[in-house]
Design a protein around this motif. Sequence first.
Motif, PDB file in Angstrom:
ATOM      1  N   ILE A   1      29.291  42.907  35.313  1.00  0.00           N
ATOM      2  CA  ILE A   1      30.370  43.898  35.382  1.00  0.00           C
ATOM      3  C   ILE A   1      31.657  43.201  35.812  1.00  0.00           C
ATOM      4  N   GLY A   2      32.743  43.964  35.904  1.00  0.00           N
ATOM      5  CA  GLY A   2      34.001  43.423  36.401  1.00  0.00           C
ATOM      6  C   GLY A   2      34.401  44.188  37.649  1.00  0.00           C
ATOM      7  N   ILE A   3      35.441  43.715  38.326  1.00  0.00           N
ATOM      8  CA  ILE A   3      35.807  44.385  39.582  1.00  0.00           C
ATOM      9  C   ILE A   3      36.289  45.826  39.341  1.00  0.00           C
ATOM     10  N   HIS A   4      36.750  46.111  38.109  1.00  0.00           N
ATOM     11  CA  HIS A   4      37.162  47.486  37.814  1.00  0.00           C
ATOM     12  C   HIS A   4      35.981  48.432  37.665  1.00  0.00           C
ATOM     13  N   GLU A   5      34.791  47.878  37.638  1.00  0.00           N
ATOM     14  CA  GLU A   5      33.590  48.716  37.573  1.00  0.00           C
ATOM     15  C   GLU A   5      32.862  48.735  38.922  1.00  0.00           C
ATOM     16  N   MET A   6      33.518  48.231  39.965  1.00  0.00           N
ATOM     17  CA  MET A   6      32.926  48.248  41.306  1.00  0.00           C
ATOM     18  C   MET A   6      33.678  49.275  42.141  1.00  0.00           C
TER      19      MET A   6
ATOM     20  N   LYS B   1      35.151  49.766  48.440  1.00  0.00           N
ATOM     21  CA  LYS B   1      36.548  49.719  48.930  1.00  0.00           C
ATOM     22  C   LYS B   1      37.077  48.287  49.013  1.00  0.00           C
ATOM     23  N   ARG B   2      36.138  47.339  49.221  1.00  0.00           N
ATOM     24  CA  ARG B   2      36.564  45.936  49.365  1.00  0.00           C
ATOM     25  C   ARG B   2      37.125  45.354  48.075  1.00  0.00           C
ATOM     26  N   THR B   3      36.997  46.101  46.949  1.00  0.00           N
ATOM     27  CA  THR B   3      37.577  45.608  45.694  1.00  0.00           C
ATOM     28  C   THR B   3      38.962  46.217  45.434  1.00  0.00           C
ATOM     29  N   ASP B   4      39.415  47.115  46.332  1.00  0.00           N
ATOM     30  CA  ASP B   4      40.708  47.784  46.106  1.00  0.00           C
ATOM     31  C   ASP B   4      41.861  46.790  45.968  1.00  0.00           C
ATOM     32  N   SER B   5      41.884  45.789  46.859  1.00  0.00           N
ATOM     33  CA  SER B   5      43.022  44.861  46.801  1.00  0.00           C
ATOM     34  C   SER B   5      42.934  43.983  45.553  1.00  0.00           C
ATOM     35  N   ASP B   6      41.710  43.747  45.063  1.00  0.00           N
ATOM     36  CA  ASP B   6      41.581  42.972  43.818  1.00  0.00           C
ATOM     37  C   ASP B   6      42.101  43.783  42.633  1.00  0.00           C
ATOM     38  N   LYS B   7      41.736  45.070  42.609  1.00  0.00           N
ATOM     39  CA  LYS B   7      42.238  45.942  41.530  1.00  0.00           C
ATOM     40  C   LYS B   7      43.767  45.977  41.561  1.00  0.00           C
ATOM     41  N   ALA B   8      44.331  46.036  42.767  1.00  0.00           N
ATOM     42  CA  ALA B   8      45.797  46.053  42.890  1.00  0.00           C
ATOM     43  C   ALA B   8      46.391  44.751  42.341  1.00  0.00           C
ATOM     44  N   GLN B   9      45.699  43.632  42.551  1.00  0.00           N
ATOM     45  CA  GLN B   9      46.215  42.352  42.037  1.00  0.00           C
ATOM     46  C   GLN B   9      46.141  42.280  40.516  1.00  0.00           C
TER      47      GLN B   9
ATOM     48  N   PHE C   1      55.024  34.344  35.331  1.00  0.00           N
ATOM     49  CA  PHE C   1      53.962  34.172  36.331  1.00  0.00           C
ATOM     50  C   PHE C   1      53.551  35.597  36.681  1.00  0.00           C
ATOM     51  N   ILE C   2      52.409  36.036  36.137  1.00  0.00           N
ATOM     52  CA  ILE C   2      52.128  37.473  36.122  1.00  0.00           C
ATOM     53  C   ILE C   2      51.543  38.001  37.426  1.00  0.00           C
ATOM     54  N   THR C   3      50.523  37.325  37.918  1.00  0.00           N
ATOM     55  CA  THR C   3      49.928  37.813  39.160  1.00  0.00           C
ATOM     56  C   THR C   3      49.113  36.718  39.834  1.00  0.00           C
ATOM     57  N   THR C   4      48.655  37.025  41.020  1.00  0.00           N
ATOM     58  CA  THR C   4      47.806  36.113  41.790  1.00  0.00           C
ATOM     59  C   THR C   4      46.507  36.828  42.118  1.00  0.00           C
ATOM     60  N   LEU C   5      45.392  36.203  41.810  1.00  0.00           N
ATOM     61  CA  LEU C   5      44.087  36.762  42.160  1.00  0.00           C
ATOM     62  C   LEU C   5      43.533  35.964  43.337  1.00  0.00           C
ATOM     63  N   ARG C   6      43.063  36.657  44.327  1.00  0.00           N
ATOM     64  CA  ARG C   6      42.588  35.944  45.524  1.00  0.00           C
ATOM     65  C   ARG C   6      41.196  35.366  45.304  1.00  0.00           C
ATOM     66  N   ASP C   7      40.845  34.447  46.151  1.00  0.00           N
ATOM     67  CA  ASP C   7      39.514  33.865  46.147  1.00  0.00           C
ATOM     68  C   ASP C   7      38.580  34.819  46.878  1.00  0.00           C
ATOM     69  N   THR C   8      37.649  35.413  46.147  1.00  0.00           N
ATOM     70  CA  THR C   8      36.739  36.365  46.802  1.00  0.00           C
ATOM     71  C   THR C   8      35.379  36.375  46.116  1.00  0.00           C
TER      72      THR C   8
ATOM     73  N   ASN D   1      33.784  38.856  45.534  1.00  0.00           N
ATOM     74  CA  ASN D   1      33.674  40.034  44.661  1.00  0.00           C
ATOM     75  C   ASN D   1      33.513  39.614  43.203  1.00  0.00           C
ATOM     76  N   TYR D   2      34.246  38.566  42.794  1.00  0.00           N
ATOM     77  CA  TYR D   2      34.141  38.103  41.401  1.00  0.00           C
ATOM     78  C   TYR D   2      32.766  37.497  41.133  1.00  0.00           C
ATOM     79  N   VAL D   3      32.237  36.809  42.136  1.00  0.00           N
ATOM     80  CA  VAL D   3      30.919  36.174  41.985  1.00  0.00           C
ATOM     81  C   VAL D   3      29.851  37.264  41.867  1.00  0.00           C
ATOM     82  N   HIS D   4      29.942  38.281  42.716  1.00  0.00           N
ATOM     83  CA  HIS D   4      28.960  39.373  42.668  1.00  0.00           C
ATOM     84  C   HIS D   4      29.065  40.150  41.364  1.00  0.00           C
ATOM     85  N   ALA D   5      30.304  40.405  40.925  1.00  0.00           N
ATOM     86  CA  ALA D   5      30.497  41.130  39.654  1.00  0.00           C
ATOM     87  C   ALA D   5      29.876  40.333  38.508  1.00  0.00           C
ATOM     88  N   ALA D   6      30.110  39.015  38.507  1.00  0.00           N
ATOM     89  CA  ALA D   6      29.597  38.163  37.418  1.00  0.00           C
ATOM     90  C   ALA D   6      28.070  38.223  37.357  1.00  0.00           C
TER      91      ALA D   6
END
Length: 228
Positions: free
Chosen positions: A190-195, A198-206, A172-179, A181-186
Amino acid sequence: MQKILVINSKGGCGKTTMATNLASYFASQDLATALLDFDPQGSSIRWLNQRPKSGPSIYGVHVASRKNTTGVTRSFQMRVPPETDCMIIDAPAGVTGHELMELIRMVDTIIIPVLPSSIDIHAVTRFIEELLVVGKVRQMGLNVGVVANRAKKNTLTYRSLERFLKTLKLPFITTLRDTQNYVHAAERGIGIHEMWDKRTDSDKAQWRPLTRWLEDANPVKTKRKIAH
Ligand SMILES: Nc1ncnc2c1ncn2[C@@H]1O[C@H](COP(=O)(O)OP(=O)(O)OP(=O)(O)O)[C@@H](O)[C@H]1O
Ligand SMILES: [Mg+2]
């Protein structure tokens, strides 16, 4: 070349979101990246078409439109440029049996996104059973991992998904939150690693446990990166 399949027979669990974010992550790491969309809906390819010209490029193929009478395309491997470092397959929902076997044979790593809901937990239980028993993914030496997606951490449904995933004999590798950010990236291709918000920091950490797991699974590529 690292070959990753993002799959779950259940629809809407985040396969395209994970496949496109993975592609964006690898491309932003200067790795030659190919994204193969096996879904007739072509969502990954639509995402690719939205990509800003200034960003790192990703090679895309809509394989679903090239199916021939013998089943899944035989020659698709040849369509991936030979210098490709990472190939990511976005699978459609509902793949089972022969079609599932064909996809499994093309890759070395499988990622299964799962949503926190009892319907999704039930569906993924059967899907994992098919991967293990029919697909024999263990015997084939494939890396198979599960990712919880769209998590709302302090909810009962998330807790029961977490409990369920911990009982699996798969990482069970990781948990991605419901945000959003993924909708906006889509929407922007782009992906969250290209955003850089600061609000994407916790997503990058996940994503970090997942990218580490992928790097560990493919030491050749990691070595290449270190040698650069
Ligand atoms: N972590 C997340 N947070 C918020 N929204 C998300 C997240 N993951 C996915 N979504 C949204 O959920 C919807 C379904 O996601 P996605 O298209 O990636 O699923 P899928 O498994 O590819 O679906 P399908 O089976 O139809 O191919 C999309 O609108 C997507 O933007
Ligand atoms: Mg999809």
